[in-house]
Write a protein that holds these residues in place. Structure first.
Motif, PDB file in Angstrom:
ATOM      1  N   LYS A  88      15.645 -20.552 -48.167  1.00 32.33           N
ATOM      2  CA  LYS A  88      15.927 -19.445 -49.086  1.00 32.33           C
ATOM      3  C   LYS A  88      15.145 -18.187 -48.724  1.00 32.33           C
ATOM      4  CE  LYS A  88      17.387 -22.335 -52.818  1.00 32.33           C
ATOM      5  NZ  LYS A  88      17.393 -22.713 -54.157  1.00 32.33           N
ATOM      6  N   GLU A  89      14.083 -18.351 -47.948  1.00 30.03           N
ATOM      7  CA  GLU A  89      13.270 -17.199 -47.539  1.00 30.03           C
ATOM      8  C   GLU A  89      13.771 -16.561 -46.239  1.00 30.03           C
ATOM      9  OE1 GLU A  89       9.154 -18.358 -47.519  1.00 30.03           O
ATOM     10  OE2 GLU A  89       9.276 -19.092 -49.584  1.00 30.03           O
ATOM     11  N   GLN A  90      14.758 -17.182 -45.620  1.00 29.87           N
ATOM     12  CA  GLN A  90      15.336 -16.614 -44.406  1.00 29.87           C
ATOM     13  C   GLN A  90      16.227 -15.425 -44.784  1.00 29.87           C
ATOM     14  OE1 GLN A  90      13.667 -17.537 -42.051  1.00 29.87           O
ATOM     15  NE2 GLN A  90      14.594 -19.188 -40.886  1.00 29.87           N
ATOM     16  N   PRO A  91      16.348 -14.430 -43.896  1.00 29.40           N
ATOM     17  CA  PRO A  91      17.250 -13.312 -44.185  1.00 29.40           C
ATOM     18  C   PRO A  91      18.682 -13.844 -44.278  1.00 29.40           C
ATOM     19  CG  PRO A  91      16.358 -13.148 -41.972  1.00 29.40           C
ATOM     20  CD  PRO A  91      15.690 -14.315 -42.621  1.00 29.40           C
ATOM     21  N   GLN A  92      19.285 -13.759 -45.436  1.00 32.64           N
ATOM     22  CA  GLN A  92      20.573 -14.398 -45.694  1.00 32.64           C
ATOM     23  C   GLN A  92      21.738 -13.798 -44.918  1.00 32.64           C
ATOM     24  OE1 GLN A  92      20.629 -17.305 -47.911  1.00 32.64           O
ATOM     25  NE2 GLN A  92      18.485 -16.999 -47.348  1.00 32.64           N
ATOM     26  N   ASP A  93      21.579 -12.600 -44.396  1.00 34.02           N
ATOM     27  CA  ASP A  93      22.671 -11.943 -43.676  1.00 34.02           C
ATOM     28  C   ASP A  93      22.517 -12.033 -42.159  1.00 34.02           C
ATOM     29  OD1 ASP A  93      20.444 -10.313 -43.534  1.00 34.02           O
ATOM     30  OD2 ASP A  93      21.587  -8.456 -43.668  1.00 34.02           O
ATOM     31  N   GLU A  94      21.608 -12.890 -41.715  1.00 35.70           N
ATOM     32  CA  GLU A  94      21.291 -12.974 -40.286  1.00 35.70           C
ATOM     33  C   GLU A  94      21.062 -14.436 -39.918  1.00 35.70           C
ATOM     34  OE1 GLU A  94      18.642  -9.844 -38.590  1.00 35.70           O
ATOM     35  OE2 GLU A  94      17.270 -11.534 -38.405  1.00 35.70           O
ATOM     36  N   ILE A  95      21.454 -14.811 -38.712  1.00 36.37           N
ATOM     37  CA  ILE A  95      21.260 -16.192 -38.269  1.00 36.37           C
ATOM     38  C   ILE A  95      19.807 -16.385 -37.862  1.00 36.37           C
ATOM     39  CG2 ILE A  95      21.891 -17.970 -36.603  1.00 36.37           C
ATOM     40  CD1 ILE A  95      24.636 -16.604 -36.377  1.00 36.37           C
ATOM     41  N   ARG A  96      19.181 -17.321 -38.516  1.00 31.92           N
ATOM     42  CA  ARG A  96      17.810 -17.737 -38.195  1.00 31.92           C
ATOM     43  C   ARG A  96      17.774 -19.260 -38.289  1.00 31.92           C
ATOM     44  NH1 ARG A  96      13.709 -13.707 -39.125  1.00 31.92           N
ATOM     45  NH2 ARG A  96      14.648 -11.738 -38.506  1.00 31.92           N
ATOM     46  N   PHE A  97      16.583 -19.806 -38.140  1.00 27.11           N
ATOM     47  CA  PHE A  97      16.399 -21.255 -38.233  1.00 27.11           C
ATOM     48  C   PHE A  97      16.922 -21.738 -39.584  1.00 27.11           C
ATOM     49  CE2 PHE A  97      14.193 -25.074 -39.445  1.00 27.11           C
ATOM     50  CZ  PHE A  97      14.297 -25.847 -38.309  1.00 27.11           C
ATOM     51  N   PRO A 134      20.668 -23.912 -26.006  1.00 21.75           N
ATOM     52  CA  PRO A 134      21.190 -22.620 -25.536  1.00 21.75           C
ATOM     53  C   PRO A 134      22.093 -21.927 -26.565  1.00 21.75           C
ATOM     54  CG  PRO A 134      21.306 -24.246 -23.786  1.00 21.75           C
ATOM     55  CD  PRO A 134      20.903 -24.982 -25.037  1.00 21.75           C
ATOM     56  N   LEU A 135      22.930 -22.689 -27.264  1.00 19.44           N
ATOM     57  CA  LEU A 135      23.815 -22.083 -28.260  1.00 19.44           C
ATOM     58  C   LEU A 135      23.012 -21.464 -29.397  1.00 19.44           C
ATOM     59  CD1 LEU A 135      26.583 -21.397 -29.359  1.00 19.44           C
ATOM     60  CD2 LEU A 135      26.703 -23.711 -30.330  1.00 19.44           C
ATOM     61  N   ALA A 136      22.030 -22.198 -29.909  1.00 14.45           N
ATOM     62  CA  ALA A 136      21.209 -21.658 -31.004  1.00 14.45           C
ATOM     63  C   ALA A 136      20.478 -20.402 -30.553  1.00 14.45           C
ATOM     64  CB  ALA A 136      20.215 -22.707 -31.488  1.00 14.45           C
ATOM     65  N   LYS A 137      19.965 -20.406 -29.355  1.00 20.33           N
ATOM     66  CA  LYS A 137      19.212 -19.249 -28.857  1.00 20.33           C
ATOM     67  C   LYS A 137      20.058 -17.981 -28.806  1.00 20.33           C
ATOM     68  CE  LYS A 137      15.690 -21.657 -26.179  1.00 20.33           C
ATOM     69  NZ  LYS A 137      15.137 -21.883 -24.832  1.00 20.33           N
ATOM     70  N   ILE A 138      21.334 -18.103 -28.449  1.00 21.19           N
ATOM     71  CA  ILE A 138      22.172 -16.897 -28.381  1.00 21.19           C
ATOM     72  C   ILE A 138      22.629 -16.449 -29.771  1.00 21.19           C
ATOM     73  CG2 ILE A 138      22.940 -17.348 -26.024  1.00 21.19           C
ATOM     74  CD1 ILE A 138      25.759 -17.995 -27.412  1.00 21.19           C
ATOM     75  N   LEU A 139      22.558 -17.344 -30.753  1.00 16.24           N
ATOM     76  CA  LEU A 139      23.001 -17.002 -32.110  1.00 16.24           C
ATOM     77  C   LEU A 139      21.912 -16.336 -32.954  1.00 16.24           C
ATOM     78  CD1 LEU A 139      25.078 -20.191 -32.978  1.00 16.24           C
ATOM     79  CD2 LEU A 139      25.945 -17.926 -32.361  1.00 16.24           C
ATOM     80  N   ILE A 140      20.650 -16.636 -32.651  1.00 16.66           N
ATOM     81  CA  ILE A 140      19.542 -16.112 -33.456  1.00 16.66           C
ATOM     82  C   ILE A 140      19.624 -14.593 -33.547  1.00 16.66           C
ATOM     83  CG2 ILE A 140      17.019 -15.894 -33.593  1.00 16.66           C
ATOM     84  CD1 ILE A 140      18.043 -18.706 -34.315  1.00 16.66           C
ATOM     85  N   ARG A 141      19.453 -14.104 -34.774  1.00 17.97           N
ATOM     86  CA  ARG A 141      19.454 -12.675 -35.134  1.00 17.97           C
ATOM     87  C   ARG A 141      20.843 -12.027 -35.153  1.00 17.97           C
ATOM     88  NH1 ARG A 141      14.353 -11.508 -36.072  1.00 17.97           N
ATOM     89  NH2 ARG A 141      12.682 -12.206 -34.724  1.00 17.97           N
ATOM     90  N   LYS A 142      21.888 -12.822 -34.920  1.00 23.72           N
ATOM     91  CA  LYS A 142      23.243 -12.278 -35.018  1.00 23.72           C
ATOM     92  C   LYS A 142      23.665 -12.233 -36.484  1.00 23.72           C
ATOM     93  CE  LYS A 142      24.231 -12.210 -30.525  1.00 23.72           C
ATOM     94  NZ  LYS A 142      23.827 -11.087 -29.788  1.00 23.72           N
ATOM     95  N   ARG A 143      24.667 -11.392 -36.763  1.00 24.74           N
ATOM     96  CA  ARG A 143      25.188 -11.221 -38.120  1.00 24.74           C
ATOM     97  C   ARG A 143      26.701 -11.468 -38.112  1.00 24.74           C
ATOM     98  NH1 ARG A 143      21.498  -7.995 -41.270  1.00 24.74           N
ATOM     99  NH2 ARG A 143      19.724  -7.407 -39.990  1.00 24.74           N
ATOM    100  N   VAL A 144      27.283 -11.593 -39.301  1.00 27.60           N
ATOM    101  CA  VAL A 144      28.724 -11.781 -39.413  1.00 27.60           C
ATOM    102  C   VAL A 144      29.423 -10.623 -38.701  1.00 27.60           C
ATOM    103  CG1 VAL A 144      30.682 -11.853 -41.021  1.00 27.60           C
ATOM    104  CG2 VAL A 144      28.591 -13.122 -41.552  1.00 27.60           C
ATOM    105  N   GLY A 145      30.410 -10.981 -37.883  1.00 25.79           N
ATOM    106  CA  GLY A 145      31.160  -9.977 -37.119  1.00 25.79           C
ATOM    107  C   GLY A 145      30.638  -9.786 -35.701  1.00 25.79           C
ATOM    108  N   ASP A 146      29.376 -10.159 -35.456  1.00 30.77           N
ATOM    109  CA  ASP A 146      28.813 -10.044 -34.115  1.00 30.77           C
ATOM    110  C   ASP A 146      29.439 -11.082 -33.188  1.00 30.77           C
ATOM    111  OD1 ASP A 146      27.114  -8.064 -35.017  1.00 30.77           O
ATOM    112  OD2 ASP A 146      25.299  -9.308 -34.953  1.00 30.77           O
ATOM    113  N   GLN A 147      29.301 -10.832 -31.907  1.00 28.67           N
ATOM    114  CA  GLN A 147      29.726 -11.803 -30.909  1.00 28.67           C
ATOM    115  C   GLN A 147      28.505 -12.287 -30.138  1.00 28.67           C
ATOM    116  OE1 GLN A 147      32.854 -10.199 -28.460  1.00 28.67           O
ATOM    117  NE2 GLN A 147      34.365 -10.385 -30.098  1.00 28.67           N
TER     118      GLN A 147
END
Length: 167
Positions: A88-97, A134-147
């Motif tokens: 719940k403390e993670q930024p909800q609009d961004e991919i994190r752990f 590798p997949l998780a690493k490329i997703l970190i910090r991405k947001r909805v709509g990002d590639q």
């Protein structure tokens, strides 16, 4: 006493315990709250296993206890080094752990769902990938709509982030 004077039957078997999921040296052992719960349940199960061992054959019991203790040692190290991340403390609009993400594979329009979790929690059959994959690493910090682009040997696989949640 020299090992040469010990009967073969008296020699203890050295337990061979498979290693836990790989966590590279120096990488923080992040876990989700559910992952920590699973580690603690695994520890409780191993402790119960020791207390429920058959005591009729002392040699077999010692070997079994040594094997379980070796597994407990590896598990305890993981528990002690674990850093639980409050989702719940993670930024909800961004991919994190801990994020659960819905991705669209651009080449096929196929939808895939994953949660980014700790190394001990990872289970691709249940859609859980390790944060060091590798997949998780490329997703970190991405947001909805990002590639995100995963570079493979024969192709670049492009994903579009469709949804992020931490439930």
């Amino acid at each position: 006493m020299s090992r040469g004077f010990i009967k073969e039957d008296d020699q203890e078997e050295i337990p061979i315990v498979p290693p836990r999921a790989d966590l590279p040296e120096g990488v923080t052992n992040y876990v989700t709250p559910m992952g920590m719960k699973a580690l603690l349940e695994e520890k409780q199960h191993l402790l119960e296993e020791i207390s429920n061992l058959d005591t009729s054959n002392e040699s077999e019991r010692r070997i079994a206890v040594n094997h379980i203790n070796a597994k407990l040692q590896l598990l305890t190290n993981r528990i002690v080094t674990a850093k639980t991340i409050a989702l719940k403390e993670q930024p909800q609009d961004e991919i994190r752990f801990g994020a659960k993400v819905i991705l669209r594979v651009m080449a096929t329009n196929k939808i895939q769902k994953f949660q980014i979790v700790g190394v001990d929690e990872a289970d691709i059959l249940h859609g859980k990938i390790s944060f060091i994959s590798p997949l998780a690493k490329i997703l970190i910090r991405k947001r909805v709509g990002d590639q995100a682009v995963l570079r493979l040997a024969k192709e670049d696989r492009v994903f579009e982030i469709m949804d992020i949640n931490y439930e």
